[in-house]
Design a protein around this motif. Sequence first.
Motif, PDB file in Angstrom:
ATOM      1  N   LEU A  82      17.519  16.030 -14.042  1.00 38.81           N
ATOM      2  CA  LEU A  82      17.637  15.969 -12.482  1.00 38.81           C
ATOM      3  C   LEU A  82      16.659  16.682 -11.487  1.00 38.81           C
ATOM      4  O   LEU A  82      17.282  17.844 -11.230  1.00 38.81           O
ATOM      5  CB  LEU A  82      19.072  16.083 -11.824  1.00 38.81           C
ATOM      6  N   GLU A  83      15.687  16.099 -11.211  1.00 36.99           N
ATOM      7  CA  GLU A  83      14.652  16.958 -10.435  1.00 36.99           C
ATOM      8  C   GLU A  83      14.755  16.727  -8.986  1.00 36.99           C
ATOM      9  O   GLU A  83      14.956  15.462  -8.595  1.00 36.99           O
ATOM     10  CB  GLU A  83      13.164  16.729 -11.167  1.00 36.99           C
ATOM     11  N   PRO A  84      14.245  17.525  -8.186  1.00 36.93           N
ATOM     12  CA  PRO A  84      14.617  17.185  -6.727  1.00 36.93           C
ATOM     13  C   PRO A  84      13.461  16.294  -6.418  1.00 36.93           C
ATOM     14  O   PRO A  84      12.277  16.357  -6.744  1.00 36.93           O
ATOM     15  CB  PRO A  84      14.030  18.591  -6.210  1.00 36.93           C
ATOM     16  N   GLY A  85      14.107  15.277  -5.590  1.00 34.56           N
ATOM     17  CA  GLY A  85      13.158  14.214  -5.441  1.00 34.56           C
ATOM     18  C   GLY A  85      13.165  12.955  -6.206  1.00 34.56           C
ATOM     19  O   GLY A  85      12.553  11.865  -5.883  1.00 34.56           O
ATOM     20  N   ILE A  86      13.761  12.980  -7.563  1.00 36.14           N
ATOM     21  CA  ILE A  86      13.813  12.004  -8.503  1.00 36.14           C
ATOM     22  C   ILE A  86      14.554  10.850  -7.649  1.00 36.14           C
ATOM     23  O   ILE A  86      15.579  10.929  -7.216  1.00 36.14           O
ATOM     24  CB  ILE A  86      14.276  12.145  -9.679  1.00 36.14           C
ATOM     25  N   THR A  87      14.009   9.378  -8.107  1.00 36.29           N
ATOM     26  CA  THR A  87      14.689   8.263  -7.245  1.00 36.29           C
ATOM     27  C   THR A  87      15.595   7.626  -8.591  1.00 36.29           C
ATOM     28  O   THR A  87      15.412   7.948  -9.693  1.00 36.29           O
ATOM     29  CB  THR A  87      13.491   7.371  -6.857  1.00 36.29           C
ATOM     30  N   PRO A  88      16.469   6.951  -8.190  1.00 34.48           N
ATOM     31  CA  PRO A  88      17.362   6.180  -9.076  1.00 34.48           C
ATOM     32  C   PRO A  88      16.262   5.342 -10.151  1.00 34.48           C
ATOM     33  O   PRO A  88      16.555   5.025 -11.218  1.00 34.48           O
ATOM     34  CB  PRO A  88      18.163   5.391  -8.362  1.00 34.48           C
ATOM     35  N   ARG A  89      15.296   4.838  -9.438  1.00 31.79           N
ATOM     36  CA  ARG A  89      14.425   3.825 -10.107  1.00 31.79           C
ATOM     37  C   ARG A  89      13.669   4.699 -11.352  1.00 31.79           C
ATOM     38  O   ARG A  89      13.576   4.462 -12.546  1.00 31.79           O
ATOM     39  CB  ARG A  89      13.347   3.256  -9.354  1.00 31.79           C
ATOM     40  N   GLU A  90      13.236   5.850 -11.010  1.00 35.45           N
ATOM     41  CA  GLU A  90      12.585   6.617 -12.031  1.00 35.45           C
ATOM     42  C   GLU A  90      13.597   7.275 -12.790  1.00 35.45           C
ATOM     43  O   GLU A  90      13.226   7.428 -14.219  1.00 35.45           O
ATOM     44  CB  GLU A  90      11.839   7.895 -11.334  1.00 35.45           C
ATOM     45  N   LEU A  91      14.707   7.561 -12.577  1.00 37.85           N
ATOM     46  CA  LEU A  91      15.741   8.394 -13.404  1.00 37.85           C
ATOM     47  C   LEU A  91      15.985   7.096 -14.578  1.00 37.85           C
ATOM     48  O   LEU A  91      16.202   7.490 -15.801  1.00 37.85           O
ATOM     49  CB  LEU A  91      17.098   8.710 -12.751  1.00 37.85           C
ATOM     50  N   LEU A 118      20.107  -2.409 -10.205  1.00 36.36           N
ATOM     51  CA  LEU A 118      18.867  -1.729 -10.545  1.00 36.36           C
ATOM     52  C   LEU A 118      18.702  -1.638 -12.166  1.00 36.36           C
ATOM     53  O   LEU A 118      17.284  -1.993 -12.780  1.00 36.36           O
ATOM     54  CB  LEU A 118      18.783  -0.444  -9.957  1.00 36.36           C
ATOM     55  N   ALA A 119      19.707  -1.431 -12.956  1.00 37.38           N
ATOM     56  CA  ALA A 119      19.397  -1.320 -14.214  1.00 37.38           C
ATOM     57  C   ALA A 119      19.166  -2.689 -15.025  1.00 37.38           C
ATOM     58  O   ALA A 119      18.434  -2.772 -15.930  1.00 37.38           O
ATOM     59  CB  ALA A 119      20.923  -0.937 -14.927  1.00 37.38           C
ATOM     60  N   ARG A 120      19.772  -3.739 -14.038  1.00 39.91           N
ATOM     61  CA  ARG A 120      19.453  -4.960 -14.808  1.00 39.91           C
ATOM     62  C   ARG A 120      17.974  -5.442 -14.327  1.00 39.91           C
ATOM     63  O   ARG A 120      17.289  -5.927 -15.048  1.00 39.91           O
ATOM     64  CB  ARG A 120      20.387  -6.044 -14.161  1.00 39.91           C
ATOM     65  N   GLU A 121      17.547  -4.986 -13.174  1.00 34.71           N
ATOM     66  CA  GLU A 121      16.170  -5.326 -12.875  1.00 34.71           C
ATOM     67  C   GLU A 121      15.059  -4.492 -13.578  1.00 34.71           C
ATOM     68  O   GLU A 121      14.059  -5.271 -13.924  1.00 34.71           O
ATOM     69  CB  GLU A 121      15.983  -4.652 -11.445  1.00 34.71           C
ATOM     70  N   LEU A 122      15.474  -3.418 -13.950  1.00 32.10           N
ATOM     71  CA  LEU A 122      14.647  -2.527 -14.990  1.00 32.10           C
ATOM     72  C   LEU A 122      14.794  -2.857 -16.481  1.00 32.10           C
ATOM     73  O   LEU A 122      14.108  -2.147 -17.296  1.00 32.10           O
ATOM     74  CB  LEU A 122      14.884  -1.088 -14.767  1.00 32.10           C
ATOM     75  N   ASP A 123      15.593  -3.760 -16.792  1.00 30.73           N
ATOM     76  CA  ASP A 123      16.060  -4.039 -17.994  1.00 30.73           C
ATOM     77  C   ASP A 123      16.474  -2.870 -18.782  1.00 30.73           C
ATOM     78  O   ASP A 123      16.175  -2.588 -19.912  1.00 30.73           O
ATOM     79  CB  ASP A 123      14.893  -4.597 -18.867  1.00 30.73           C
ATOM     80  N   ALA A 124      17.383  -2.028 -18.264  1.00 32.57           N
ATOM     81  CA  ALA A 124      17.805  -0.693 -18.625  1.00 32.57           C
ATOM     82  C   ALA A 124      19.258  -0.818 -19.217  1.00 32.57           C
ATOM     83  O   ALA A 124      19.767   0.183 -20.091  1.00 32.57           O
ATOM     84  CB  ALA A 124      17.502   0.303 -17.575  1.00 32.57           C
ATOM     85  N   ALA A 125      19.980  -1.821 -18.672  1.00 32.37           N
ATOM     86  CA  ALA A 125      21.479  -1.820 -18.901  1.00 32.37           C
ATOM     87  C   ALA A 125      21.493  -2.314 -20.535  1.00 32.37           C
ATOM     88  O   ALA A 125      21.100  -3.012 -21.066  1.00 32.37           O
ATOM     89  CB  ALA A 125      22.008  -2.916 -18.230  1.00 32.37           C
ATOM     90  N   GLY A 126      22.460  -1.248 -21.110  1.00 32.19           N
ATOM     91  CA  GLY A 126      22.621  -1.501 -22.671  1.00 32.19           C
ATOM     92  C   GLY A 126      21.388  -0.884 -23.408  1.00 32.19           C
ATOM     93  O   GLY A 126      21.338  -0.983 -24.640  1.00 32.19           O
TER      94      GLY A 126
END
Length: 354
Positions: free
Chosen positions: A98-107, A81-89
């Motif tokens: 860390l809010e109730p209901g937050i998704t890995p994508r949004e985080l 997911l981090a690679r898909e979002l270009d978030a790695a690195g």
Amino acid sequence: MAGGCRRAIGISLGVLLAVLLLAGGVAAWGWNHYQRFADAPAWTGEPASVRIERGDGLRTVLARLRQAGVVAGHDLEWRLLARELDAAGRLKVGEYALEPGITPRELLRRMRDGRVIHYRVTIVEGWNFRQLRAALAAAEPLLHEATDLDDAALMAALGHPGQHPEGRFLPETYLYQRGDSDLDILRRAYAAMEQALAEAWANRAPDTPLRSPEEALILASIVEKETGQAHERPQIAGVFSRRLQKGMLLQTDPTVIYGMGSAYDGNIRKRDLATDTPYNTYTRPGLPPTPIAMPGRAALHAAVNPAPGDALYFVSRNDGSHVFSATYAEHNRAVDCYQRRRNCPPRAEAEPQQ
């Protein structure tokens, strides 16, 4: 023999097709599972937070998430997911909710974009520097680097050695994040006041008796302390401006109170008005040597753009508003009515604000 070869080839193709179908099914199942992971709640507990420190990579961040109680997904799914979002690195340092209901994508998006948790501290119009320091000392999770510094050392730490701190910080609400310090807030508030004062001075009335931005800041602080009514600020500034032009004593109680310091007990007496200090505008002409509080933008504007008129006096109605008078005789009558509660003309208490 040829028939046997054809049967063998047919069997091999069948096996290959079965394998391909199985692989496709597994891939489809894996993809669906990955999508459900990416967009399903990763946190269902009470609101919490996780921090990214300088130098942390994705592996460390995942370990912090696990320590915080995030159990969603396999580490491989988080890496994909981090690679898909270009978030790695590209994960930014800071504290993340860390809010109730937050998704890995949004985080991960928040971590990639640096959308950290912000806290607020408000500097209130009319506060003095002692009150500002107390508010910053109570603010959490602000780092308290100024606690052991006296006012002179604090101003030196801000890069303004020798300058009196009163009035130098603009009243506003300031956002900060975990890791910021009280000195960071003060630097920002100081720069904001410098800009606000420069803007006000650049737009001053041409006939103002004030000779410098410093004098404008001092007068604005007095205006701020004299009234809580926004519409009265220009009128208050007008009274003081006319007094300065005529060489009259300003005779304003807030400056006397400021000069009394810790001796002020909530009451101001005749002997206090007669006791000379650098801030006693009943005994000394002109403006006091420094501001007496932190003025807001409206008070700065009023100080350099006073309302026209002939009023030289004002007295409180005891409801936050004031009665303005052009002569001492009129002023005495207003004092009798609104302060001594005597000799009020009919319906005086219902007078409209001037």
